[in-house]
Design a protein around this motif. Structure first.
Motif, mmCIF file in Angstrom:
data_model
loop_
_atom_site.group_PDB
_atom_site.id
_atom_site.type_symbol
_atom_site.label_atom_id
_atom_site.label_comp_id
_atom_site.label_asym_id
_atom_site.label_seq_id
_atom_site.Cartn_x
_atom_site.Cartn_y
_atom_site.Cartn_z
ATOM 1 N N GLU A 27 -61.154 4.445 21.121
ATOM 2 C CA GLU A 27 -60.267 3.532 22.215
ATOM 3 C C GLU A 27 -58.452 3.768 22.279
ATOM 4 N N GLU A 28 -58.343 4.155 20.474
ATOM 5 C CA GLU A 28 -56.617 4.437 20.955
ATOM 6 C C GLU A 28 -56.836 5.559 20.823
ATOM 7 N N ARG A 61 -53.325 5.575 15.061
ATOM 8 C CA ARG A 61 -53.574 4.438 15.859
ATOM 9 C C ARG A 61 -53.860 3.396 15.339
ATOM 10 N N ALA A 62 -55.611 4.102 15.512
ATOM 11 C CA ALA A 62 -56.643 3.231 15.154
ATOM 12 C C ALA A 62 -56.456 2.721 13.449
ATOM 13 N N ARG A 120 -54.981 -0.333 13.048
ATOM 14 C CA ARG A 120 -55.461 -1.293 13.884
ATOM 15 C C ARG A 120 -56.526 -2.200 12.642
ATOM 16 N N ASP A 171 -58.165 -2.499 25.341
ATOM 17 C CA ASP A 171 -56.758 -2.832 24.135
ATOM 18 C C ASP A 171 -57.105 -3.390 22.816
#
Length: 297
Positions: free
Chosen positions: A17-18, A23-24, A27, A139
Motif C-alpha cells: 500500500e505504501e 514508509r511502511a 507505519r 491509506d
C-alpha cells in the motif's frame, strides 16, 4: 495459520500500500531492514516473487497484487469487528487517524480536538498533515479533511468550518504604484503571484463570479510558488497581487497591511469538511471526534 505468518502478511500489505519499505516501516513501527527480511521470508515460503524493487520505489508483481486484493478486505473486516467490540466499552477509547491540510489541522482540528483528548485520556488521535489528495481508504485513515467541493460522491461529508472566499490582495504600496484593477480582466496588466497546485502541478486559475456566472482568469507575474505562506509574504512585501483564501489574510487586512481588490467578484465556496466512507461503522472514539468537529456557525 501461525501467528508469525499473519504478521508477515500484514507487513507485506503495508509495503504494497505504501509502495515504500521506509514508509511502511514507519507505519508499522519497525525498521526498514527488518521489514525487508519479513517480506523476503514470505516470498520464500510462498515460492513467489511478490514485489518488484527498484532504487526509487517498490511495486507489487501480478502475484503480489492478487495477494493484496485478497488480504485487504479480510483485514478491513477484522478492523471492523474489533471496532464493533470497542463500541461495547463503557467509555470512548482507541485510535482515530485523520488526514488533513496544514491550515485545517492547525486552525480547526487542534483547537477542537485538544479538549477532547484532555477529557478522554483513552482516546488517541493521529493527524497526518498532507497537501495531496490522499485516498483515505487505501491509506487506512478513519477520515480526511478537504474543501467541500473536492470530496468524492461516495463519501459522507460533514461541515467543520465556515464557507470561504478567495480574495485578490496586495499591499497599499503596490496599489499606489500600479493602480487597482476594476474588473478581473484588468489583472492581465498586473504583476500577479501565481500558485502552483501541489496536487496536480498546474497553475491555479483565479476564480471569480460575474452576474452569477463563473469567471476564471489566467494571470502572469514574476513569482510562482507552491507555498501559500511565501505568496502571502511576497504580497506583504509589495511584490504583486495574490489570490489567497480569506482566512489566510483576514488579520493582515484588518491591520491595514493588505487591501482587497475585486471583492464584489469573489463568490463564497464550501469550506472544510470532514469526510469518511459511507460504509464505515463509527466507533465511540470516532463519534466523539466527529461531534466535536461539526461546524455550528
Amino acid at each position: 495459520m501461525k501467528r508469525e505468518e499473519l504478521a508477515d502478511l500484514m507487513a507485506f500489505l503495508a509495503v504494497c500500500e505504501e509502495r515504500s519499505f521506509t514508509r511502511a516501516a514507519a507505519r508499522l513501527g519497525t525498521s526498514q531492514s527488518a521489514l525487508s527480511h519479513v517480506v523476503k521470508r514470505l516470498e520464500e515460503r510462498l515460492d513467489l516473487r511478490l514485489l518488484t524493487r527498484t532504487t526509487r520505489n517498490v511495486s507489487p508483481t501480478l502475484a503480489g497484487e492478487q495477494l493484496a486484493d485478497t488480504l485487504r478486505p479480510a483485514f478491513d473486516d477484522i478492523d471492523a469487528r474489533l471496532a464493533a467490540l470497542n463500541r461495547l466499552r463503557s467509555k470512548p477509547a482507541g485510535l482515530v487517524r485523520l488526514n488533513s491540510s496544514h491550515h485545517a489541522a492547525l486552525e480547526i482540528l487542534w483547537p477542537k480536538l485538544s479538549p477532547v483528548m484532555a477529557d478522554n485520556p483513552d482516546v488517541q488521535i493521529e493527524i497526518t498533515v498532507d497537501q495531496r489528495l490522499t485516498n483515505i481508504v487505501t491509506d487506512r485513515f478513519d477520515a480526511g479533511v478537504r474543501l467541500g467541493e473536492s470530496i468524492e460522491k461516495d463519501m459522507i461529508a460533514v461541515k467543520i468550518g465556515p464557507d470561504m472566499r478567495m480574495l485578490a490582495v496586495a499591499s497599499p504600496e503596490y496599489f499606489r504604484r500600479h493602480g487597482r484593477p476594476q474588473t478581473p480582466h484588468d489583472l492581465t496588466n498586473h504583476n500577479c503571484i501565481n500558485l502552483r497546485m501541489p496536487t496536480l502541478g498546474g497553475l491555479y486559475a483565479w476564480e471569480f463570479e460575474q452576474d452569477g456566472k463563473p469567471l476564471n482568469v489566467r494571470v502572469d507575474g514574476q513569482l510562482i510558488s507552491t507555498d501559500m505562506d511565501l505568496i502571502l509574504q511576497a504580497s506583504l512585501d509589495g511584490r504583486g497581487i495574490s489570490c489567497i483564501p480569506d482566512f489566510h489574510v483576514r488579520r493582515h487586512i484588518e491591520a491595514g497591511q493588505l487591501e482587497v481588490a475585486l471583492e464584489e467578484y469573489a463568490p463564497p465556496f464550501p469550506g472544510y469538511h470532514l469526510y469518511y466512507p459511507s460504509r464505515r461503522q463509527a466507533t465511540p472514539a470516532f463519534s466523539l471526534v466527529l461531534e466535536a468537529l461539526k461546524y455550528r456557525g
